[in-house]
Design an enzyme around this catalytic site. Structure first.
Site, PDB file in Angstrom:
ATOM      1  N   ARG A 202      -7.350  -0.687  24.824  1.00 28.29           N
ATOM      2  CA  ARG A 202      -6.028  -0.463  25.424  1.00 28.29           C
ATOM      3  C   ARG A 202      -5.674   1.012  25.306  1.00 28.29           C
ATOM      4  NH1 ARG A 202      -4.997  -2.174  19.970  1.00 28.29           N
ATOM      5  NH2 ARG A 202      -4.104  -0.413  18.855  1.00 28.29           N
TER       6      ARG A 202
ATOM      7  N   LYS B   1     -14.593  -9.507  15.732  1.00 21.86           N
ATOM      8  CA  LYS B   1     -15.124  -8.353  14.987  1.00 21.86           C
ATOM      9  C   LYS B   1     -16.614  -8.547  14.680  1.00 21.86           C
ATOM     10  CE  LYS B   1     -11.077  -7.188  15.527  1.00 21.86           C
ATOM     11  NZ  LYS B   1     -10.781  -6.425  16.736  1.00 21.86           N
TER      12      LYS B   1
ATOM     13  N   GLU C 117     -18.460  -6.904   4.260  1.00 20.11           N
ATOM     14  CA  GLU C 117     -19.159  -5.615   4.333  1.00 20.11           C
ATOM     15  C   GLU C 117     -18.834  -4.787   3.102  1.00 20.11           C
ATOM     16  OE1 GLU C 117     -17.813  -4.128   8.248  1.00 20.11           O
ATOM     17  OE2 GLU C 117     -16.061  -3.242   7.303  1.00 20.11           O
TER      18      GLU C 117
ATOM     19  N   HIS D 185      -0.907  -0.709   7.419  1.00 19.13           N
ATOM     20  CA  HIS D 185      -1.570  -0.721   8.729  1.00 19.13           C
ATOM     21  C   HIS D 185      -0.676  -0.294   9.876  1.00 19.13           C
ATOM     22  CE1 HIS D 185      -4.799  -2.357   6.430  1.00 19.13           C
ATOM     23  NE2 HIS D 185      -4.057  -3.366   6.061  1.00 19.13           N
TER      24      HIS D 185
HETATM   25  C1  MV4 Z   1     -12.208  -1.325   5.677  1.00 17.23           C
HETATM   26  C2  MV4 Z   1     -11.775  -0.445   4.671  1.00 17.23           C
HETATM   27  C3  MV4 Z   1     -12.704  -0.056   3.728  1.00 17.23           C
HETATM   28  N1  MV4 Z   1     -13.958  -0.513   3.779  1.00 17.23           N
HETATM   29  N2  MV4 Z   1     -13.472  -1.753   5.683  1.00 17.23           N
HETATM   30  C4  MV4 Z   1      -7.933  -2.000   7.656  1.00 17.23           C
HETATM   31  C5  MV4 Z   1      -7.586  -2.343   9.018  1.00 17.23           C
HETATM   32  C6  MV4 Z   1      -8.780  -2.915   9.635  1.00 17.23           C
HETATM   33  N3  MV4 Z   1      -8.878  -2.415  10.959  1.00 17.23           N
HETATM   34  C7  MV4 Z   1      -9.911  -2.476   8.780  1.00 17.23           C
HETATM   35  N4  MV4 Z   1      -9.334  -1.869   7.620  1.00 17.23           N
HETATM   36  C8  MV4 Z   1     -10.098  -1.359   6.644  1.00 17.23           C
HETATM   37  N5  MV4 Z   1     -11.383  -1.745   6.630  1.00 17.23           N
HETATM   38  C9  MV4 Z   1     -14.320  -1.351   4.762  1.00 17.23           C
HETATM   39  N6  MV4 Z   1     -15.564  -1.790   4.798  1.00 17.23           N
HETATM   40  C10 MV4 Z   1     -10.457  -0.009   4.680  1.00 17.23           C
HETATM   41  C11 MV4 Z   1      -9.614  -0.472   5.657  1.00 17.23           C
HETATM   42  C12 MV4 Z   1      -8.272   0.015   5.585  1.00 17.23           C
HETATM   43  C13 MV4 Z   1      -7.767   0.896   6.562  1.00 17.23           C
HETATM   44  C14 MV4 Z   1      -8.496   1.287   7.661  1.00 17.23           C
HETATM   45  C15 MV4 Z   1      -7.991   2.135   8.619  1.00 17.23           C
HETATM   46  C16 MV4 Z   1      -6.703   2.614   8.467  1.00 17.23           C
HETATM   47  C17 MV4 Z   1      -5.949   2.241   7.400  1.00 17.23           C
HETATM   48  C18 MV4 Z   1      -6.462   1.372   6.440  1.00 17.23           C
HETATM   49  C19 MV4 Z   1      -5.688   1.010   5.352  1.00 17.23           C
HETATM   50  C20 MV4 Z   1      -6.172   0.166   4.420  1.00 17.23           C
HETATM   51  C21 MV4 Z   1      -7.463  -0.335   4.533  1.00 17.23           C
END
Ligand code: MV4
Length: 506
Positions: free
Chosen positions: A291, A116, A200, A235
């Protein structure tokens, strides 16, 4: 074009790939674990080979066993589907080294997006919007605090090798941040064998909106618009739609352009997805998935593009026949993931045998299912049974069709999340498109009564359609046998004067 393709996957996506292959005149080879001997993808494929015991590391993740079948069956290419080996760069390399085509992007693209921190570095250089944070790994607490104070709390600490939600912690203060740095490192080390972390700015109420892209091996890249994927729990996405309820032509153009920049930065040459977080009119790069995704279907419904066929054609060396101007967005599509799980018991998986199965159909309904009546949902894998997708001229029609299709859908034998979907599809904020990644946690208590109601309604219907019909039949047979015995007794006792007259049957 390929003559024969091996599908290194199971369930609905294996069947989805078989369908694409057949439409292209390609023969298909299924692989299966001992738990999947009688599964639908095995009976559908032109050939099928067992690759090992039920646990995935011994079968669907067993690279040697899969390559052995590929050689034996003399296939030209391997499609990994999603999950399992789909984003394993070493698998993609091993496939190519063994002389087969990998139906996916070049392995370096998979590897580049697997880290990442590296992904963010590449996207920053490419001009894709990012959330402010550390420009690389965070080594210690002091450095973390310095960055957090510069960008402002709350911040999120993430594992660089993570993704899909594994290994991330939020901190609202210096004290909290001190606590989570070491613990997140430890979790990352244990989960991924890599303790590298970064931080972040944390968005408290974002939407998850992603852009589908297609790139070919001649450097052409187009986007196929957006998907709204905010309705998720821990998730695991449960409902996806295209387009996002908040999408405008202008925003789609901006996000599409950023996604194409992301793809170009890594010479992307397959179907892929660029994930963004969206909040208050702004969007930020999150991750890129190299994918085909579960929810690709909703994009197919509103663009008319068969994404799985396109990725096969690209891997076979064909150039993309679509230009960006050819992609038009028409109507609205929604997907409900139908899982064997109990929404009233913390969504725990509910494996078992499907005793009765009635699938929905009719106008605007697509069902990508991995099962049929009599199928077994094994406990070893993801509990996805099928994906129910509806299409309409607008969101309202797609929703009306989804409600109607969920009402038609009968699955007896395992618990499913159909009652949950029915409850969400009647909830006011969902209907208004007022959703965020926190939707389910915020709304679950409110949805509970309706889930119970639909669960009970389903049980009633099931009892009519299944065992209870048989039980009632037996009951009725017993009553009628007793009744005829009783009548003949009256006739015997009262002779011809009986109030009930019988004709002699001679
Ligand atoms: C975040 C966020 C809020 N702020 N990053 C969760 C999965 C991973 N791919 C990254 N995720 C998140 N990153 C920042 N800076 C909130 C999430 C997140 C989330 C993101 C997409 C779909 C569902 C989620 C559920 C909880 C938290």
């Amino acid at each position: 074009m390929f003559n024969k393709v091996l599908i290194a996957n199971r369930g609905e996506i294996a069947i989805r790939i078989i369908r694409a292959c057949w439409e292209l005149g390609i023969k298909t080879v299924a692989v299966y674990s001992e738990a999947d001997k009688r599964s639908l993808h095995v009976s559908l494929a032109d050939e099928a080979y067992c690759i090992g015991p039920a646990p995935a590391p011994k079968s669907y993740l067993n690279i040697d066993a899969i390559l052995h079948v590929a050689e034996k069956a003399k296939v030209d290419a391997i499609h990994p589907g999603y999950g399992f080996l789909a984003e394993n760069a070493n698998f993609a390399r091993a496939v190519k080294k063994a002389g087969f085509e990998f139906i996916g992007p070049h392995p370096d693209a998979i590897e580049a997006m697997g880290s990442k921190i590296n992904a963010k570095k590449i996207m920053k250089k490419a001009g894709v919007p990012l959330l402010p944070g550390s420009d690389g790994p965070v080594e210690d607490v002091d450095e973390a605090i310095e960055i957090a104070e510069a960008i402002g709390f709350p911040v999120v600490v993430k594992a660089s090798a993570g993704g899909g939600g594994m290994g991330m912690s939020v901190a609202y203060s210096k004290e909290e941040l001190e606590k989570v740095i070491e613990s997140t490192k430890l979790i990352a080390q244990n989960a991924f064998g890599d303790s590298t972390i970064f931080i972040e700015k944390y968005l408290e109420n974002p939407r998850h909106i992603e852009i589908q892209i297609l790139g070919d091996r001649f450097g052409k890249i187009i986007h196929l618009g957006d998907r709204e994927c905010s309705i998720q729990r821990r998730h695991q996405k449960l409902i996806e739609e295209a387009p996002s309820p908040i999408m405008t032509e202008e925003l789609r153009e901006k996000m599409g352009e950023s996604a194409i920049k992301a793809g170009k930065a890594i010479n992307y040459d397959s179907a892929g997805t660029v994930e963004f977080l969206y909040q208050d009119g702004n969007f930020y790069f999150l991750e890129m998935n190299t994918r085909i995704q579960v929810e690709h279907t909703v994009t197919e419904m509103i663009t008319g593009v068969d994404l799985v066929k396109e990725m096969i054609k690209i891997a076979a060396g064909e150039s993309l026949q679509y230009d960006q101007e050819d992609i038009e967005f028409r109507g609205h599509a929604i997907e409900c993931r139908i899982n064997a799980e109990d929404p009233l018991n913390d969504f725990v998986p509910s494996p078992g045998k499907i005793k009765l199965y009635r699938s929905p159909g009719g106008p605007g309904v697509r069902l990508d299912s991995g099962v049929c009546g009599g199928a077994e949902i094994p406990p070893y894998y993801d509990p996805l049974i099928s994906k129910l997708i509806t299409y309409g001229r607008n969101r309202e029609e797609a929703i009306a069709r989804m409600r109607r299709a969920l009402k038609e859908y009968v699955i007896v034998g395992v618990k499913t999340n159909i009652p949950f979907h029915r409850a969400v599809l009647e909830e006011e904020d969902f209907l208004k498109g007022n959703i965020s990644t926190h939707y389910i946690e915020k709304k679950f208590e409110e949805l509970k009564d309706k889930i119970v109601k639909y669960e009970l309604e389903a049980r009633d219907l099931y009892s009519v359609l299944s065992e209870k019909v048989f039980e009632r039949g037996k009951e009725i047979a017993a009553i009628s046998a007793g009744l005829s015995l009783y009548i003949s007794q009256i006739v015997r006792e009262n002779g011809e004067d009986s109030p009930i007259k019988f004709k002699e049957n001679k």
